[in-house]
Motif scaffolding. Structure first.
Motif, mmCIF file in Angstrom:
data_model
loop_
_atom_site.group_PDB
_atom_site.id
_atom_site.type_symbol
_atom_site.label_atom_id
_atom_site.label_comp_id
_atom_site.label_asym_id
_atom_site.label_seq_id
_atom_site.Cartn_x
_atom_site.Cartn_y
_atom_site.Cartn_z
ATOM 1 N N GLY A 35 0.807 -1.206 0.000
ATOM 2 C CA GLY A 35 0.000 0.000 0.000
ATOM 3 C C GLY A 35 0.839 1.254 0.000
ATOM 4 O O GLY A 35 2.044 1.224 0.274
ATOM 5 N N TRP A 36 0.184 2.333 -0.339
ATOM 6 C CA TRP A 36 0.770 3.663 -0.250
ATOM 7 C C TRP A 36 -0.081 4.515 0.674
ATOM 8 O O TRP A 36 -1.311 4.537 0.547
ATOM 9 C CB TRP A 36 0.873 4.330 -1.621
ATOM 10 N N TYR A 37 0.573 5.184 1.585
ATOM 11 C CA TYR A 37 -0.056 6.127 2.492
ATOM 12 C C TYR A 37 0.606 7.485 2.311
ATOM 13 O O TYR A 37 1.698 7.577 1.761
ATOM 14 C CB TYR A 37 0.096 5.688 3.947
ATOM 15 N N ARG A 38 -0.047 8.519 2.792
ATOM 16 C CA ARG A 38 0.567 9.840 2.734
ATOM 17 C C ARG A 38 0.218 10.634 3.985
ATOM 18 O O ARG A 38 -0.794 10.402 4.627
ATOM 19 C CB ARG A 38 0.125 10.602 1.487
ATOM 20 N N GLN A 39 1.084 11.570 4.301
ATOM 21 C CA GLN A 39 0.878 12.421 5.457
ATOM 22 C C GLN A 39 1.278 13.844 5.110
ATOM 23 O O GLN A 39 2.440 14.114 4.809
ATOM 24 C CB GLN A 39 1.680 11.922 6.662
ATOM 25 N N ALA A 40 0.310 14.735 5.149
ATOM 26 C CA ALA A 40 0.544 16.146 4.906
ATOM 27 C C ALA A 40 0.888 16.831 6.218
ATOM 28 O O ALA A 40 0.546 16.339 7.299
ATOM 29 C CB ALA A 40 -0.689 16.786 4.274
ATOM 30 N N PRO A 41 1.558 17.983 6.157
ATOM 31 C CA PRO A 41 1.909 18.701 7.384
ATOM 32 C C PRO A 41 0.699 18.994 8.254
ATOM 33 O O PRO A 41 -0.321 19.492 7.768
ATOM 34 C CB PRO A 41 2.537 19.995 6.866
ATOM 35 N N GLY A 42 0.789 18.655 9.533
ATOM 36 C CA GLY A 42 -0.287 18.915 10.464
ATOM 37 C C GLY A 42 -1.466 17.972 10.370
ATOM 38 O O GLY A 42 -2.471 18.182 11.058
ATOM 39 N N LYS A 43 -1.370 16.941 9.547
ATOM 40 C CA LYS A 43 -2.466 16.006 9.373
ATOM 41 C C LYS A 43 -2.021 14.580 9.670
ATOM 42 O O LYS A 43 -0.835 14.279 9.692
ATOM 43 C CB LYS A 43 -3.033 16.091 7.954
ATOM 44 N N GLN A 44 -2.998 13.716 9.902
ATOM 45 C CA GLN A 44 -2.712 12.317 10.157
ATOM 46 C C GLN A 44 -2.410 11.578 8.857
ATOM 47 O O GLN A 44 -2.822 11.991 7.778
ATOM 48 C CB GLN A 44 -3.889 11.652 10.868
ATOM 49 N N TYR A 59 -8.669 2.206 -3.570
ATOM 50 C CA TYR A 59 -8.189 3.573 -3.590
ATOM 51 C C TYR A 59 -9.011 4.451 -2.673
ATOM 52 O O TYR A 59 -10.212 4.241 -2.491
ATOM 53 C CB TYR A 59 -8.260 4.159 -5.001
ATOM 54 N N ALA A 60 -8.360 5.446 -2.113
ATOM 55 C CA ALA A 60 -9.089 6.484 -1.413
ATOM 56 C C ALA A 60 -9.933 7.249 -2.420
ATOM 57 O O ALA A 60 -9.544 7.423 -3.578
ATOM 58 C CB ALA A 60 -8.121 7.429 -0.708
ATOM 59 N N ASP A 61 -11.092 7.707 -1.982
ATOM 60 C CA ASP A 61 -11.979 8.435 -2.883
ATOM 61 C C ASP A 61 -11.300 9.658 -3.499
ATOM 62 O O ASP A 61 -11.576 10.021 -4.641
ATOM 63 C CB ASP A 61 -13.243 8.873 -2.146
ATOM 64 N N SER A 62 -10.412 10.273 -2.755
ATOM 65 C CA SER A 62 -9.768 11.489 -3.210
ATOM 66 C C SER A 62 -8.813 11.279 -4.383
ATOM 67 O O SER A 62 -8.460 12.246 -5.060
ATOM 68 C CB SER A 62 -9.014 12.148 -2.054
ATOM 69 N N VAL A 63 -8.403 10.035 -4.632
ATOM 70 C CA VAL A 63 -7.442 9.776 -5.704
ATOM 71 C C VAL A 63 -7.983 8.871 -6.791
ATOM 72 O O VAL A 63 -7.286 8.623 -7.785
ATOM 73 C CB VAL A 63 -6.122 9.191 -5.157
ATOM 74 N N LYS A 64 -9.196 8.380 -6.645
ATOM 75 C CA LYS A 64 -9.774 7.495 -7.651
ATOM 76 C C LYS A 64 -9.827 8.183 -9.011
ATOM 77 O O LYS A 64 -10.241 9.327 -9.125
ATOM 78 C CB LYS A 64 -11.174 7.059 -7.239
ATOM 79 N N GLN A 86 -2.655 17.617 -7.794
ATOM 80 C CA GLN A 86 -3.161 18.876 -7.284
ATOM 81 C C GLN A 86 -2.419 19.256 -6.019
ATOM 82 O O GLN A 86 -1.818 18.401 -5.363
ATOM 83 C CB GLN A 86 -4.662 18.776 -7.003
ATOM 84 N N PRO A 87 -2.436 20.532 -5.641
ATOM 85 C CA PRO A 87 -1.729 20.949 -4.425
ATOM 86 C C PRO A 87 -2.117 20.159 -3.186
ATOM 87 O O PRO A 87 -1.266 19.939 -2.312
ATOM 88 C CB PRO A 87 -2.107 22.427 -4.295
ATOM 89 N N GLU A 88 -3.359 19.726 -3.087
ATOM 90 C CA GLU A 88 -3.786 18.952 -1.929
ATOM 91 C C GLU A 88 -3.170 17.564 -1.874
ATOM 92 O O GLU A 88 -3.308 16.860 -0.868
ATOM 93 C CB GLU A 88 -5.321 18.843 -1.875
ATOM 94 N N ASP A 89 -2.496 17.149 -2.931
ATOM 95 C CA ASP A 89 -1.773 15.881 -2.921
ATOM 96 C C ASP A 89 -0.395 16.009 -2.276
ATOM 97 O O ASP A 89 0.288 15.003 -2.093
ATOM 98 C CB ASP A 89 -1.612 15.342 -4.340
ATOM 99 N N THR A 90 0.011 17.215 -1.968
ATOM 100 C CA THR A 90 1.311 17.440 -1.346
ATOM 101 C C THR A 90 1.387 16.735 -0.006
ATOM 102 O O THR A 90 0.547 16.942 0.873
ATOM 103 C CB THR A 90 1.571 18.940 -1.167
ATOM 104 N N ALA A 91 2.393 15.889 0.158
ATOM 105 C CA ALA A 91 2.552 15.103 1.376
ATOM 106 C C ALA A 91 3.817 14.270 1.270
ATOM 107 O O ALA A 91 4.428 14.179 0.207
ATOM 108 C CB ALA A 91 1.346 14.182 1.592
ATOM 109 N N VAL A 92 4.178 13.664 2.385
ATOM 110 C CA VAL A 92 5.178 12.612 2.363
ATOM 111 C C VAL A 92 4.451 11.309 2.100
ATOM 112 O O VAL A 92 3.489 10.972 2.801
ATOM 113 C CB VAL A 92 5.969 12.532 3.682
ATOM 114 N N TYR A 93 4.894 10.575 1.105
ATOM 115 C CA TYR A 93 4.254 9.326 0.717
ATOM 116 C C TYR A 93 5.073 8.155 1.236
ATOM 117 O O TYR A 93 6.285 8.093 1.031
ATOM 118 C CB TYR A 93 4.108 9.244 -0.801
#
Length: 117
Positions: A35-44, A59-64, A86-93
């Motif tokens: 699997g792939w997970y991601r974590q954005a600053p200040g978020k779980q 898939y998460a609904d946000s990336v389908k 998109q900018p909201e995809d910014t995170a550590v994966y």
């Protein structure tokens, strides 16, 4: 022990694409759920996508429709193709692995993905 190493992160413009790769050690890759997970600053940390040893994907609904997870058991790799970023995809994966029917989790160190607007 299973070791996971991610690669492929970077800076990309909104609407662009990146492909992340996860290289796994060991001889039991084919029976692990990846699997792939991601974590954005200040978020779980959140689930992005999974692929079972049998090839079933979720898939998460946000990336389908934008992201595709895949695996190559011969090469001990799992990949995440990310399109229409998109900018909201910014995170550590983070790459994740888990044996079926055994509660043991393995994590990579993560790779940064930054999407500019």
């Amino acid at each position: 022990q299973v070791q996971l190493v991610e690669s492929g992160g970077g800076l990309v413009q909104a609407g662009g694409s990146l492909r992340l790769s996860c290289a796994a050690s060991g001889s039991t890759f084919s029976i692990m759920n990846m699997g792939w997970y991601r974590q954005a600053p200040g978020k779980q940390r959140e689930l992005v996508a999974t692929v079972s040893g049998g090839g079933t994907t979720d898939y998460a609904d946000s990336v389908k429709g934008r992201f595709t997870i895949s695996r190559d058991n011969a090469k001990n790799t799992a990949s995440l193709q990310m399109n229409s970023l998109q900018p909201e995809d910014t995170a550590v994966y983070y790459c994740h692995a888990r044996y079926s029917f055994y509660p043991k989790d393995y994590w990579g160190q993560g790779t940064q993905v930054t999407v500019s607007s």
